[in-house]
Motif scaffolding. Structure first.
Motif, PDB file in Angstrom:
ATOM      1  N   TYR A   1       0.849  -1.194   0.000  1.00  0.00           N
ATOM      2  CA  TYR A   1       0.000   0.000   0.000  1.00  0.00           C
ATOM      3  C   TYR A   1       0.887   1.247   0.000  1.00  0.00           C
ATOM      4  N   ASN A   2       0.369   2.313  -0.584  1.00  0.00           N
ATOM      5  CA  ASN A   2       1.064   3.595  -0.615  1.00  0.00           C
ATOM      6  C   ASN A   2       0.589   4.414   0.584  1.00  0.00           C
ATOM      7  N   CYS A   3       1.434   4.561   1.612  1.00  0.00           N
ATOM      8  CA  CYS A   3       1.021   5.151   2.886  1.00  0.00           C
ATOM      9  C   CYS A   3       1.633   6.521   3.117  1.00  0.00           C
ATOM     10  N   THR A   4       0.836   7.388   3.722  1.00  0.00           N
ATOM     11  CA  THR A   4       1.297   8.685   4.210  1.00  0.00           C
ATOM     12  C   THR A   4       0.778   8.847   5.636  1.00  0.00           C
ATOM     13  N   VAL A   5       1.679   9.163   6.546  1.00  0.00           N
ATOM     14  CA  VAL A   5       1.314   9.354   7.947  1.00  0.00           C
ATOM     15  C   VAL A   5       1.384  10.841   8.263  1.00  0.00           C
ATOM     16  N   LEU A   6       0.323  11.383   8.852  1.00  0.00           N
ATOM     17  CA  LEU A   6       0.283  12.791   9.253  1.00  0.00           C
ATOM     18  C   LEU A   6       0.304  12.863  10.781  1.00  0.00           C
ATOM     19  N   GLU A   7       1.292  13.541  11.325  1.00  0.00           N
ATOM     20  CA  GLU A   7       1.480  13.629  12.772  1.00  0.00           C
ATOM     21  C   GLU A   7       1.581  15.091  13.208  1.00  0.00           C
ATOM     22  N   ALA A   8       0.746  15.482  14.167  1.00  0.00           N
ATOM     23  CA  ALA A   8       0.716  16.875  14.623  1.00  0.00           C
ATOM     24  C   ALA A   8       1.972  17.249  15.397  1.00  0.00           C
ATOM     25  N   ARG A   9       2.531  16.292  16.150  1.00  0.00           N
ATOM     26  CA  ARG A   9       3.742  16.585  16.922  1.00  0.00           C
ATOM     27  C   ARG A   9       4.958  16.604  16.001  1.00  0.00           C
TER      28      ARG A   9
END
Length: 529
Positions: A77-85
């Motif tokens: 899978y083509n994944c992107t993780v978005l993290e506020a910290r």
């Protein structure tokens, strides 16, 4: 093995092949028949491949988000993780020199521990039966060491009652030995007068009395509890003529009066075994190990501001809290690991019932405080290596935890505060200086060196941390039966996971277990799309 005979296939290999050829649904049924269902303590993640390049947005780089990115990316899978910290791990944090903790009240704490000293102010222990957590410490090569979760050499101090033990630090082993001894004495003396539901013959009764005599260290002559060497010595035994002097039991009346019996159990609870595990060097080693594998997939300083979707994709709007720059990105699916207390305040087009269900989870208030001590006086003077002491006052109970690493070193970090509920609320409204002062007041009730040995401290009130707003989620049984089950189902193309979406809230295994289950569902949906 006979020539030509095929090698036996492991359960893992069997399940992987079954998932690849027959689909995830068949694989899940097979796991259930083998006693490895996701609803229980699953041993391995579900085989997911191939992902065929479908895209997934993962909200949050805590353990659930990192786990999702790791498993999905391996499956194609083509994944992107978005993290506020600005870092990964979520609440799985370890404080070291330079660590900064900000609370929504404006409290600003900077860790000033010596180099090499650390404190797990998030999760701090792993039970042996949390198989998903142990799976990742193994496959990601995170070395473990024993964490001593129970130590009968530690103290119990109580200010309750009016007897001889009020305001006195007593060894837990003394309390355990005396309470069990008196319990056995009372039962042994009255055994022949009991009305038993399951009738025992006279020979069985005598054998049971023999057990009580051994269990409670009773005198064989009159079945009285007079003490036991297991509770320790007033004068220790040693070489040559040092025969030692056995300690004198506390009276049962004094033990009951001070409430010391409250910390004694016949066996450790399932979630709190006497020995547990911890990563060598700090709990954040787990998050760091994930980062080494999939850190390039994470976008940091990406605060989620809106979640929308249609029948083809999910669109996420996010902003950089430092620059206020706003961006949007879309993907085929979304795995959302944000705490419900944060997610419910984000703009979205979730159905009303789905949004309302988020309110059924209560945020648990909890605080932690680690104290750097200039000597390990608890080892040198009290012979306490790991475990916890307990301070019981009229207003609150305070647990003091000793490190299970760095034994006989020159310094160490003591966990001086770990509280919940109203205790945590009362504690968190104090200033940082007052929080430290309160911890010192509690600690010096047991250890005279506590205040003078303390060099610096670092702590957190998790319910006051912006992107957490709680230590973990609490569900009533009614909520588990209703709103929780609704949230377990995907809302369109969005899947919720994290420790709050489990029956293990507050444990890392809850995050991993729920993620595995939702990834299996996501993969099934992707295959059928």
């Amino acid at each position: 093995m006979a020539p030509g005979r095929p090698h036996p296939m492991s359960r893992r290999d069997f399940l992987i092949r079954l998932g690849q050829y027959a689909g995830t649904g068949m694989m899940l049924n097979a796991m259930a028949s083998l006693g490895m269902g996701i609803a229980s303590a699953q041993e391995i993640p579900p085989p997911l491949g191939p992902g065929n390049g479908k895209s997934v947005l993962i909200l949050g780089a805590g353990l659930a988000g990192l786990c999702a990115a790791y498993e999905l990316s391996r499956a194609g899978y083509n994944c992107t993780v978005l993290e506020a910290r600005g870092f990964a791990g979520g609440r799985c944090q370890t404080a070291r020199r330079g660590t900064v903790m900000e609370e929504v009240t404006g409290a600003h704490s900077v860790c000033e521990f010596d180099e090499g000293q650390y404190f797990n102010h998030g999760p701090w222990r792993i039970p042996y039966h949390h198989l998903s957590t142990l799976h990742y410490t193994k496959v990601l090569n995170v070395p473990l060491e024993l964490m001593l979760n129970d130590n009968e050499q530690a103290y119990i101090y109580s200010e309750r009652g009016t007897g001889a033990l009020r305001g006195k630090a007593v060894r837990r082993q003394e309390v355990a030995a005396d309470m069990r001894g008196y319990e056995a004495e009372i039962l042994a003396k009255s055994i022949h007068q009991l009305e038993l539901d399951s009738p025992l013959n006279e020979e069985d009764l005598e054998r049971f009395v023999d057990y009580l005599v051994a269990h409670g260290a009773l005198s064989t002559a009159d079945r009285r509890y007079l003490g036991t060497r297991g509770r320790g010595y007033d004068v220790p035994r040693g070489g040559l003529l040092n025969a030692g002097s056995a300690s004198t039991p506390h009276s049962m009346a004094d033990l009951l009066d001070a409430g010391l019996w409250q910390t004694i159990r016949s066996v450790a609870s399932f979630d709190q075994p006497k020995t547990m595990f911890q990563p060598v060097g700090g709990m954040d080693r787990i998050a760091s190990a994930f980062e080494r594998e999939i850190g390039h997939l994470v976008t940091y300083n990406a605060e989620i501001s809106r979640i929308t979707q249609n029948q083809q994709q999910v669109t996420i709007r996010f902003r950089n809290p430092d620059t206020n720059e706003t961006q949007e990105t879309s993907a085929d699916f979304c795995v959302c690991t944000l705490p419900l207390f944060v997610l419910k305040n984000i703009e979205s087009d979730f159905p009303d019932a789905f949004r309302t269900a988020m309110n059924a989870a209560s945020a648990v208030t909890s605080c932690k405080l680690g104290l750097q001590m200039n000597s390990r006086f608890w080892e040198e003077k009290d012979r306490i290596y790991g475990g916890h002491s307990r301070v019981i006052t009229e207003l609150e109970n305070v647990q003091i935890s000793y490190p299970s690493h760095g034994f006989q070193g020159s310094k160490g970090i003591v966990q001086g505060i770990y509280n919940f509920g109203t205790d945590a609320v009362r504690y968190s409204v104090r200033s940082l200086d007052d929080r430290l002062e309160h911890a010192l007041q509690m600690g010096e009730k047991i250890h005279p060196d506590y205040r003078s040995a303390c060099e610096t401290s670092f702590g957190v009130a998790w319910h006051l941390v912006k992107y957490s707003m709680g230590a973990y989620a609490s569900w009533s049984q009614e909520a588990y039966n209703n709103e929780y089950r609704l949230l377990c189902e995907p809302s369109g193309r969005v899947f919720l996971c994290g420790d709050h979406m489990s029956y293990l809230p507050g444990w890392m295994a809850g995050a991993f277990d729920s993620t595995w289950q939702q990834l299996a569902r996501l993969h099934e949906m992707a295959q059928n799309a």
